[in-house]
Structure formats: C-alpha cells, structure tokens
Scaffold this active site. Structure first.
Site, short mmCIF file in Angstrom:
data_model
loop_
_atom_site.label_atom_id
_atom_site.label_comp_id
_atom_site.label_asym_id
_atom_site.label_seq_id
_atom_site.Cartn_x
_atom_site.Cartn_y
_atom_site.Cartn_z
N THR A 15 0.86 -1.12 -0.13
CA THR A 15 0.10 0.01 0.08
C THR A 15 0.87 1.23 -0.07
O THR A 15 0.33 2.24 -0.05
CB THR A 15 -0.74 0.13 1.27
OG1 THR A 15 -0.07 -0.11 2.45
CG2 THR A 15 -2.20 -0.92 1.26
N TYR A 157 14.16 -3.47 16.60
CA TYR A 157 14.10 -3.44 15.16
C TYR A 157 15.03 -4.15 14.44
O TYR A 157 14.89 -5.02 13.76
CB TYR A 157 13.78 -2.01 14.78
CG TYR A 157 13.96 -1.90 12.97
CD1 TYR A 157 12.90 -2.24 12.41
CD2 TYR A 157 14.89 -1.15 12.61
CE1 TYR A 157 12.52 -2.21 11.09
CE2 TYR A 157 14.98 -1.10 10.93
CZ TYR A 157 13.78 -1.56 10.43
OH TYR A 157 13.63 -1.80 9.04
N PHE A 194 8.32 5.17 6.72
CA PHE A 194 8.91 4.29 7.56
C PHE A 194 8.85 5.04 9.02
O PHE A 194 8.57 4.82 9.89
CB PHE A 194 10.18 3.99 7.13
CG PHE A 194 10.96 3.19 8.28
CD1 PHE A 194 10.74 1.72 7.88
CD2 PHE A 194 12.04 3.46 8.77
CE1 PHE A 194 11.45 0.94 8.85
CE2 PHE A 194 12.72 2.92 9.77
CZ PHE A 194 12.54 1.41 9.82
N1 LIG Z 1 12.48 3.26 4.95
C1 LIG Z 1 13.54 2.55 5.17
O1 LIG Z 1 14.54 3.39 5.64
C2 LIG Z 1 13.68 1.17 5.40
C3 LIG Z 1 15.28 0.82 5.41
C4 LIG Z 1 15.36 -0.48 5.33
C5 LIG Z 1 14.50 -1.59 5.26
N2 LIG Z 1 13.14 -0.99 5.33
C6 LIG Z 1 12.10 -2.05 5.03
O2 LIG Z 1 11.36 -1.89 4.11
C7 LIG Z 1 10.16 -2.62 4.26
C8 LIG Z 1 9.11 -1.50 3.87
O3 LIG Z 1 8.96 -0.07 4.44
P1 LIG Z 1 8.67 1.23 3.76
O4 LIG Z 1 10.10 1.93 4.16
O5 LIG Z 1 8.23 1.03 2.60
O6 LIG Z 1 7.71 1.60 4.98
P2 LIG Z 1 5.96 2.11 4.57
O7 LIG Z 1 6.32 3.23 3.50
O8 LIG Z 1 5.76 2.42 5.96
O9 LIG Z 1 5.61 0.86 4.14
C9 LIG Z 1 5.52 -0.09 4.92
C10 LIG Z 1 4.39 -1.28 4.13
O10 LIG Z 1 4.23 -2.46 5.02
C11 LIG Z 1 2.95 -2.61 4.97
N3 LIG Z 1 2.47 -3.19 6.56
C12 LIG Z 1 2.93 -2.93 7.57
N4 LIG Z 1 2.39 -3.70 8.59
C13 LIG Z 1 1.72 -4.91 8.25
C14 LIG Z 1 0.93 -5.96 8.32
N5 LIG Z 1 0.78 -6.10 9.59
N6 LIG Z 1 0.35 -6.55 7.39
C15 LIG Z 1 0.34 -6.11 6.30
N7 LIG Z 1 1.05 -5.20 5.70
C16 LIG Z 1 1.57 -4.57 6.49
C17 LIG Z 1 2.20 -1.40 5.11
O11 LIG Z 1 0.86 -1.64 4.74
P3 LIG Z 1 -0.51 -1.23 5.88
O12 LIG Z 1 -0.21 -0.28 6.64
O13 LIG Z 1 -1.74 -0.90 4.74
O14 LIG Z 1 -0.49 -2.59 6.44
C18 LIG Z 1 2.94 -0.65 3.99
O15 LIG Z 1 2.56 -0.99 2.89
C19 LIG Z 1 9.73 -2.82 5.77
O16 LIG Z 1 10.21 -4.16 5.93
C20 LIG Z 1 11.08 -2.02 6.24
O17 LIG Z 1 11.64 -2.62 7.53
C21 LIG Z 1 12.83 0.09 5.24
#
Ligand SMILES: NC(=O)c1ccc[n+]([C@@H]2O[C@H](COP(=O)([O-])OP(=O)(O)OC[C@H]3O[C@@H](n4cnc5c(N)ncnc54)[C@H](OP(=O)(O)O)[C@@H]3O)[C@@H](O)[C@H]2O)c1
Length: 260
Positions: A15, A157, A194
């Site tokens: 999403t 985390y 995030f």
């Molecule tokens: N941004 C960074 O700096 C960064 C760096 C390294 C790794 N990551 C990793 O990248 C991944 C994506 O993060 P992002 O940065 O894209 O963050 P984001 O924009 O907040 O997106 C997170 C996504 O995960 C979904 N989600 C969260 N909890 C969920 C659940 N219980 N069931 C199903 N979907 C769920 C959310 O959808 P809903 O809220 O609609 O459920 C959203 O689509 C994560 O695993 C994060 O740890 C991020």
C-alpha cells in the site's frame, strides 16, 4: 534474463513505500501481481491504477500478515490464475517506537516482532510449499542494513532484521537441492512513511531523519528488487545491500546538505 512477463509476483505491504514501488516496477515488467496490506482503500487504488495503466492482472488482498490463519486462508484460496506464485517479495514491515530497550512500549515490541519476523514466516511458509512442489520459485526478503549492524534506540527493530537475515540464510539451506532462489535486499535510509510510522505520526521527528541528506527513495529499492528477480534462473543474488552515497554505516549519515 528471467522475464517477468506473465510471472506471478506476490508483494506484501504494497500500500505504500517500497512495496508499492515494487508493485509498480513489476507491473511495468508485465508481471501478474498479488498485493496485500491492511489499508484496503489504498490497496484498491493501487490495483485499479496498475490494471488501467499497465494492463496487468492484479489480485488485491486486505491482509494483516500477523494473523497466521488469515494468511494461510488467503494464500490457499487464491484464484486459480494467481495460485502458482513465482516470486514472493516479503516487504511488509515496520519500526514502531524508538529508544532504549527498557523504555520501549511493550506494544511496539510486539508489533515489530509479530510483523517483521512472525508475519514474514507465516507468509513464507504458506507460499514456499507450492514452490517446493513445483521445484521453482524465488523468495526475496526486504531486510535492512539494520540486519547487519545495530544502532542506538533500535535494538528490537535491528533484532527483527537480524532475524530476517538468519531466516533468509536458513531458508537457503533448507531449500538446498531445489531450484528455488532465496535473496535478501537490504537498504539503508529510504525516504518513505517508515519514520512517520516509527514516530507514531510525529512528522517533525520523521522529517528530521531525512533532513540535510540524500536518502534512497522507494524506487531505488524496487530497482534493486527487479535486478535480483530478473537474473538468469541459475543466478541467486544472495544479499544485495544498498545505501545512499551519503550513508556509510547505520549511524554515519552525511548531513551537510541535499546536494550531490
Ligand atoms: N524506509 C527505510 O529506511 C527502510 C530501510 C530498510 C528497510 N526497510 C524495510 O522496508 C520495508 C518497507 O518499509 P517502507 O520503508 O516502505 O515503509 P512504509 O512506507 O511505511 O510501508 C510499509 C508497508 O508495510 C505494510 N505493513 C505494515 N504492517 C503490515 C501488516 N501487519 N500486514 C500487512 N502489511 C503491513 C504497510 O501497509 P499497511 O499499513 O496498509 O498494512 C505498508 O504498505 C519494511 O520491511 C522495512 O523494515 C525500510
């Protein structure tokens, strides 16, 4: 090259952020998509956009990956044309709260472990069985540089992302002798929702994370995922770590400005 046209790709947490960018990139490559997340409105908007602009098949499932029985039910009852998943992108995840371990809200601890570790395991378990039967498939986990190094205020985390590293490596061993690929894509700082999620909507704190530096954007990570997914079938990119040129470690971020 492994051609994604007509391959079925399941992206969790589509999403927003990295997951949404992965869905858009995979759709541009002609893949058939399964997308999930908890926010059904955003999911339907994305599905309709992908179908109308890219002409791909897309199945949207409102799904909380923390619910094991819902995950099993959703995957076992996929429409027949989506049932054989070629690539799983385990992206759903979050940081919730920030601070010393002994001061973290127990609910934040639970949600991180339940989503980033247990949710990833539930989805993987449900999808890998079919891959083993077909002797074909690719699991791509979205880890983090926080799965290789810890940083202050983020013990839990980091623990969840270290777990993703271990699960990726362990799954590779468990699937030895099959043609199933197992990879992890591990980004540094990416400007998405995030930090807004981590700081429970406090936008001043969230914006400060990306201030005076040049973070990655979600499309950079999607590009890396597409690279990993499209290698020839005999090539398994095991770990792909990417950071902004401005980031040298989990704690070293050049904040001298947004110029390159
Ligand atoms: N941004 C960074 O700096 C960064 C760096 C390294 C790794 N990551 C990793 O990248 C991944 C994506 O993060 P992002 O940065 O894209 O963050 P984001 O924009 O907040 O997106 C997170 C996504 O995960 C979904 N989600 C969260 N909890 C969920 C659940 N219980 N069931 C199903 N979907 C769920 C959310 O959808 P809903 O809220 O609609 O459920 C959203 O689509 C994560 O695993 C994060 O740890 C991020």
């Amino acid at each position: 090259m492994y051609d994604l046209a007509d391959k079925t790709i399941f992206i969790t947490g589509a999403t927003a952020g990295i997951g949404r960018a992965c869905a858009q990139a995979a759709a541009a490559a002609g893949a058939r998509l399964i997308i999930c997340g908890r926010r059904s409105g955003m999911l339907v908007t994305l599905r309709d956009d992908l179908v109308s602009t890219r002409g791909v098949d897309c199945h949207a499932m409102t799904l909380d990956v923390r619910n094991a029985s819902d995950v099993a039910e959703a995957i076992s009852s996929l429409p027949s044309n989506f049932a054989n998943i070629d690539i799983l992108v385990n992206n759903a995840g979050l940081a919730s709260g920030y601070g010393p371990l002994h001061e973290l809200d127990p609910d934040d601890v639970e949600v991180m472990i339940d989503t980033n570790v247990k949710g990833l395991l539930y989805v993987t378990r449900a999808v890998v069985t079919g891959m083993v039967e077909r002797n074909s498939g690719h699991i791509i986990n979205i880890g983090s540089i926080a799965g290789h190094d810890v940083y202050p205020g983020a013990s839990v985390y980091c623990a969840t992302k270290f777990a993703v590293t271990a699960i990726t490596d362990g799954l590779k061993l468990d699937l030895h002798g099959t043609n199933i690929r197992v990879s992890t894509v591990d980004p540094g700082l990416v400007e998405t929702d995030f930090s807004k999620v981590r700081f429970h909507g406090d936008m001043d704190r969230a914006n400060a994370v990306y201030a005076k530096t040049v973070p990655l954007v979600a499309e950079d990570v999607a590009d890396a995922v597409l690279y990993v997914a499209t290698r020839p079938p005999h090539v398994d990119v095991r770990t792909l770590i990417l950071t902004s040129v401005k980031q040298s470690s989990v704690t070293m971020v050049d904040r001298s400005g947004r110029d390159l």
